[in-house]
Design a protein around this motif. Structure first.
Motif, short mmCIF file in Angstrom:
data_model
loop_
_atom_site.label_atom_id
_atom_site.label_comp_id
_atom_site.label_asym_id
_atom_site.label_seq_id
_atom_site.Cartn_x
_atom_site.Cartn_y
_atom_site.Cartn_z
N TYR A 320 -22.29 -2.88 -9.90
CA TYR A 320 -20.96 -2.81 -9.29
C TYR A 320 -19.95 -3.60 -10.12
CZ TYR A 320 -17.66 -2.54 -5.34
OH TYR A 320 -16.58 -2.29 -4.53
N GLU A 321 -20.39 -4.72 -10.66
CA GLU A 321 -19.49 -5.59 -11.42
C GLU A 321 -19.30 -5.13 -12.86
OE1 GLU A 321 -20.96 -9.43 -8.75
OE2 GLU A 321 -21.72 -9.10 -10.79
N LEU A 322 -20.30 -4.48 -13.42
CA LEU A 322 -20.18 -4.00 -14.80
C LEU A 322 -19.19 -2.85 -14.93
CD1 LEU A 322 -23.88 -3.96 -16.05
CD2 LEU A 322 -22.00 -5.19 -17.14
N SER A 323 -19.12 -1.99 -13.92
CA SER A 323 -18.33 -0.77 -14.02
C SER A 323 -16.90 -1.01 -13.52
CB SER A 323 -19.00 0.34 -13.22
OG SER A 323 -19.17 -0.05 -11.87
N SER A 324 -16.05 -0.01 -13.73
CA SER A 324 -14.66 -0.11 -13.29
C SER A 324 -14.61 -0.04 -11.77
CB SER A 324 -13.84 1.05 -13.89
OG SER A 324 -14.32 2.29 -13.39
N PRO A 325 -13.63 -0.68 -11.13
CA PRO A 325 -12.47 -1.33 -11.75
C PRO A 325 -12.68 -2.80 -12.10
CG PRO A 325 -12.19 -1.30 -9.39
CD PRO A 325 -13.49 -0.60 -9.66
N LEU A 326 -13.86 -3.38 -11.85
CA LEU A 326 -14.07 -4.81 -12.12
C LEU A 326 -14.32 -5.06 -13.60
CD1 LEU A 326 -16.28 -5.79 -9.04
CD2 LEU A 326 -13.85 -6.22 -9.37
N CYS A 327 -15.31 -4.37 -14.19
CA CYS A 327 -15.61 -4.48 -15.62
C CYS A 327 -15.86 -5.92 -16.05
CB CYS A 327 -14.48 -3.86 -16.45
SG CYS A 327 -14.26 -2.10 -16.14
N TRP A 328 -16.73 -6.59 -15.37
CA TRP A 328 -17.03 -7.99 -15.69
C TRP A 328 -17.84 -8.10 -16.97
CZ3 TRP A 328 -18.55 -11.04 -10.62
CH2 TRP A 328 -17.44 -11.10 -9.79
N GLU A 329 -17.62 -9.21 -17.70
CA GLU A 329 -18.44 -9.55 -18.85
C GLU A 329 -19.65 -10.35 -18.39
OE1 GLU A 329 -18.03 -8.54 -21.86
OE2 GLU A 329 -16.08 -7.56 -21.64
N SER A 330 -20.56 -10.67 -19.33
CA SER A 330 -21.80 -11.35 -18.99
C SER A 330 -21.56 -12.70 -18.33
CB SER A 330 -22.64 -11.56 -20.26
OG SER A 330 -22.95 -10.34 -20.86
N ALA A 331 -20.59 -13.46 -18.85
CA ALA A 331 -20.34 -14.79 -18.30
C ALA A 331 -19.88 -14.70 -16.85
CB ALA A 331 -19.31 -15.53 -19.15
N LEU A 332 -19.00 -13.75 -16.57
CA LEU A 332 -18.49 -13.60 -15.21
C LEU A 332 -19.58 -13.10 -14.26
CD1 LEU A 332 -15.84 -14.15 -13.82
CD2 LEU A 332 -15.16 -11.79 -14.21
N SER A 379 -17.75 -4.07 -0.01
CA SER A 379 -17.62 -2.62 0.02
C SER A 379 -16.22 -2.15 -0.40
CB SER A 379 -17.95 -2.08 1.41
OG SER A 379 -16.97 -2.45 2.35
N VAL A 380 -15.22 -3.02 -0.28
CA VAL A 380 -13.86 -2.63 -0.64
C VAL A 380 -13.31 -3.47 -1.80
CG1 VAL A 380 -13.31 -1.79 1.67
CG2 VAL A 380 -12.91 -4.20 1.12
N ALA A 381 -14.16 -4.28 -2.42
CA ALA A 381 -13.70 -5.19 -3.48
C ALA A 381 -13.34 -4.39 -4.73
CB ALA A 381 -14.77 -6.21 -3.79
N ASN A 382 -12.08 -4.51 -5.14
CA ASN A 382 -11.64 -3.87 -6.37
C ASN A 382 -10.98 -4.85 -7.33
OD1 ASN A 382 -9.32 -4.35 -4.95
ND2 ASN A 382 -8.68 -2.20 -4.81
N THR A 383 -11.04 -6.14 -6.99
CA THR A 383 -10.52 -7.20 -7.87
C THR A 383 -11.54 -8.33 -7.92
OG1 THR A 383 -9.38 -8.40 -6.09
CG2 THR A 383 -8.13 -6.67 -7.24
N THR A 384 -11.43 -9.15 -8.96
CA THR A 384 -12.33 -10.29 -9.10
C THR A 384 -12.17 -11.26 -7.94
OG1 THR A 384 -12.37 -10.10 -11.51
CG2 THR A 384 -12.93 -12.25 -10.58
N GLN A 385 -10.92 -11.49 -7.50
CA GLN A 385 -10.67 -12.43 -6.41
C GLN A 385 -11.34 -11.96 -5.11
OE1 GLN A 385 -8.39 -11.16 -8.43
NE2 GLN A 385 -7.53 -12.93 -9.54
N LEU A 386 -11.27 -10.65 -4.84
CA LEU A 386 -11.86 -10.13 -3.61
C LEU A 386 -13.39 -10.18 -3.68
CD1 LEU A 386 -10.83 -9.02 -0.95
CD2 LEU A 386 -10.97 -6.71 -1.92
N MET A 387 -13.95 -9.97 -4.87
CA MET A 387 -15.40 -10.04 -5.02
C MET A 387 -15.90 -11.46 -4.74
SD MET A 387 -17.72 -7.76 -5.71
CE MET A 387 -19.50 -7.78 -5.96
N PHE A 388 -15.22 -12.45 -5.27
CA PHE A 388 -15.63 -13.83 -5.03
C PHE A 388 -15.34 -14.25 -3.58
CE2 PHE A 388 -15.83 -14.30 -9.66
CZ PHE A 388 -16.98 -15.05 -9.78
N THR A 389 -14.36 -13.63 -2.94
CA THR A 389 -14.15 -13.87 -1.51
C THR A 389 -15.38 -13.43 -0.71
OG1 THR A 389 -11.75 -13.59 -1.73
CG2 THR A 389 -12.70 -13.35 0.48
N GLY A 390 -15.94 -12.28 -1.08
CA GLY A 390 -17.15 -11.81 -0.43
C GLY A 390 -18.30 -12.78 -0.62
N TYR A 391 -18.46 -13.31 -1.84
CA TYR A 391 -19.50 -14.31 -2.08
C TYR A 391 -19.28 -15.55 -1.21
CZ TYR A 391 -21.36 -11.83 -6.17
OH TYR A 391 -21.95 -10.91 -7.00
N GLY A 392 -18.01 -15.95 -1.06
CA GLY A 392 -17.72 -17.11 -0.23
C GLY A 392 -18.04 -16.90 1.23
#
Length: 487
Positions: A320-332, A379-392
């Motif tokens: 989910y994080e590797l693909s768009s729209p997040l496209c995270w790198e390894s460190a992230l 399920s609706v995370a399309n930004t890095t901030q929203l993804m980390f909100t889910g983790y929180g």
């Protein structure tokens, strides 16, 4: 009053109370004819470092394996989407090749996991039940060697750039030795041997916190290391960590049961012992009652659903994080995995605090609510901030599993702990198998209408164990109230 520090209690000191094979007490004044078992180390140690090191290697390996599959498949298909500027732009349609890479990576994850865990499904209950008579230490040592052999196979594949199908060979070899689930069974059985009912929930939570802390460290190290040096060097650390875990168990962990040298491993008796536990309800005082057997089955069902969601959804985070729209790198990706694993530690602290004012069942419900909320956000995370909100929001999501393990352990006799945790380990193997099959198949199938649908589906599944746990707790409270009013 503070609870006693059960971690400092030596397993040998508790053998008389935790093993039903001990001879009856001698008359006053009698001397013991048998010498005490030899001690390999005078320092009191337990199994937490074994689980910590084994989990470290697993958490270091798992996201790197998925990323390696992604890179190899992308290379074969000529896909270079991670370098496209429009990858982070949600308004741009993703490259059709990206969907093909996602689908193939998910399918290869499925094939590899199904192969390994289907073999482990047969081996884990065999080893777990055998440890009741053969000893816990072999069950801690042998699977670590299997995981080390898997790391060797992965290294050979990377050095020689062999087809990724050889990853399946490594997983099969690990499954034949019991895989990581056998280590879990051995560690939790060991803790059940050396703890009492009052402290067991917290001791189990400490073991699960070891899983999270080691996973968090491995995720941070793995993401940074892979970006700096690639895949091969981190996998050398995976190999070294598994060997160190086996060496620690061999040198320092003391046996918590009286091993029987004549106990046979390859016999149907061990599988029958696991089935008998659930068919008869065990040998405890209430075992004959239908309610007692129902509780064993219902709590096991709850554990199965919760762990299936945990493992099934976890495999999708990297994709989910590797693909768009997040496209995270390894460190992230490493920081995201660390944030997820940090919830093990926050769940331990939350459980300790909540135990002062809540019963275990209500703590489990709080943990499930935390998990469901985080999954809905994913399920609706399309930004890095929203993804980390889910983790929180998932900061208490691991509070439910130690409660369920402890409740199952308290339902059976001390002489049945090995058979119980063998069955729990079998359930965990099945959770890996079912979770990997469902979620790795559901993810590519739902890409065309809602990419985060598997996370939403997982949140709905968790309503089932929440309802069962709440209903059983209400029934127990009503029965206690009725008994107290009658007395």
């Amino acid at each position: 009053m503070d609870e006693p520090d059960t971690a400092a209690i030596l397993p040998e000191d508790l053998l008389s109370s935790s093993s039903t094979d001990d001879p009856p007490a001698e008359a006053p004044g009698a001397t013991c004819s048998a010498p005490p078992p030899p001690r390999t180390c005078r320092v009191p140690v337990s199994v937490e470092p074994v689980l910590f090191l084994s989990m470290f290697s697993l958490a270091l390996q798992a996201p790197l394996s998925t990323q390696y599959l992604w890179d190899r498949i992308s290379e074969d298909l000529g896909y270079n989407g991670s370098k496209r500027a429009e990858c982070s732009n949600g308004s741009v349609e993703p490259d059709p090749l990206q969907k093909e890479v996602e689908t193939l990576t998910a399918h290869w994850n499925l094939y590899i996991n199904v192969g390994g865990f289907s073999v482990g499904l047969l081996v884990v209950p065999l080893l777990g039940s055998w440890s009741d008579v053969g000893g816990r230490r072999p069950v801690l040592i042998l699977p670590n060697f299997g995981l080390a052999l898997q790391a060797v196979v992965y290294l050979v594949v990377m050095y020689l750039k062999l087809p990724v199908v050889y990853f399946l060979v490594g997983r099969l070899l690990s499954g034949l030795s019991g895989d990581f689930n056998a280590i879990l069974a051995g560690c939790f059985s060991y803790v059940a041997d050396v703890s009492d009912n009052k402290s067991r929930t917290f001791r189990v939570a400490v073991l699960e916190a070891c899983l999270g802390v080691s996973g968090m460290l491995a995720s941070i190290i793995g993401g940074q290391w892979r970006r700096a040096q690639g895949y091969i060097n981190p996998f050398w650390l995976v190999l070294a960590t598994n060997l160190a875990s086996a060496l620690y168990a061999y040198l320092f962990v003391r046996e918590s049961v009286h091993p029987d040298p004549s106990a046979r491993l390859f016999t149907s008796r061990h599988h029958k012992a696991v089935w008998q536990l659930y068919s008869t309800g065990g040998v405890s005082a209430e075992a004959g009652s239908p309610l007692h057997r129902s509780k064993l089955w219902l709590y096991t069902l709850c554990f199965f659903l919760v762990v299936t969601v945990h493992f099934g959804s976890r495999e999708l985070y990297v994709l989910y994080e590797l693909s768009s729209p997040l496209c995270w790198e390894s460190a992230l990706i490493g920081w995201g995995s660390a944030a997820q694993n940090l919830a093990y530690l926050s769940s331990l602290l939350g459980l300790k605090v909540m135990q002062r004012c809540l019963q275990d069942s209500w703590i489990a419900l709080v943990g499930l609510a935390s998990n469901m909320t985080g999954l809905v956000v994913f399920s609706v995370a399309n930004t890095t901030q929203l993804m980390f909100t889910g983790y929180g929001l998932c900061f208490l999501f691991m509070a439910s599993t130690p409660v369920l393990r402890s409740k199952l352990s308290k339902l059976v006799d001390p002489s049945e702990q090995g058979a119980l945790f063998a069955s729990v380990a079998c359930v965990e193997s099945l959770c890996y198998l079912v979770g990997s099959s469902i979620f790795n198949s559901l993810y590519p199938a739902s890409l065309h209408f809602m990419k985060g649908f598997p996370f939403l589906f997982a949140a709905f599944i968790l309503f089932i164990p929440a309802g069962i746990i709440g209903a059983l707790q209400c029934l127990d409270q009503r029965r206690e109230h009725r008994d107290s009013s009658l007395s």
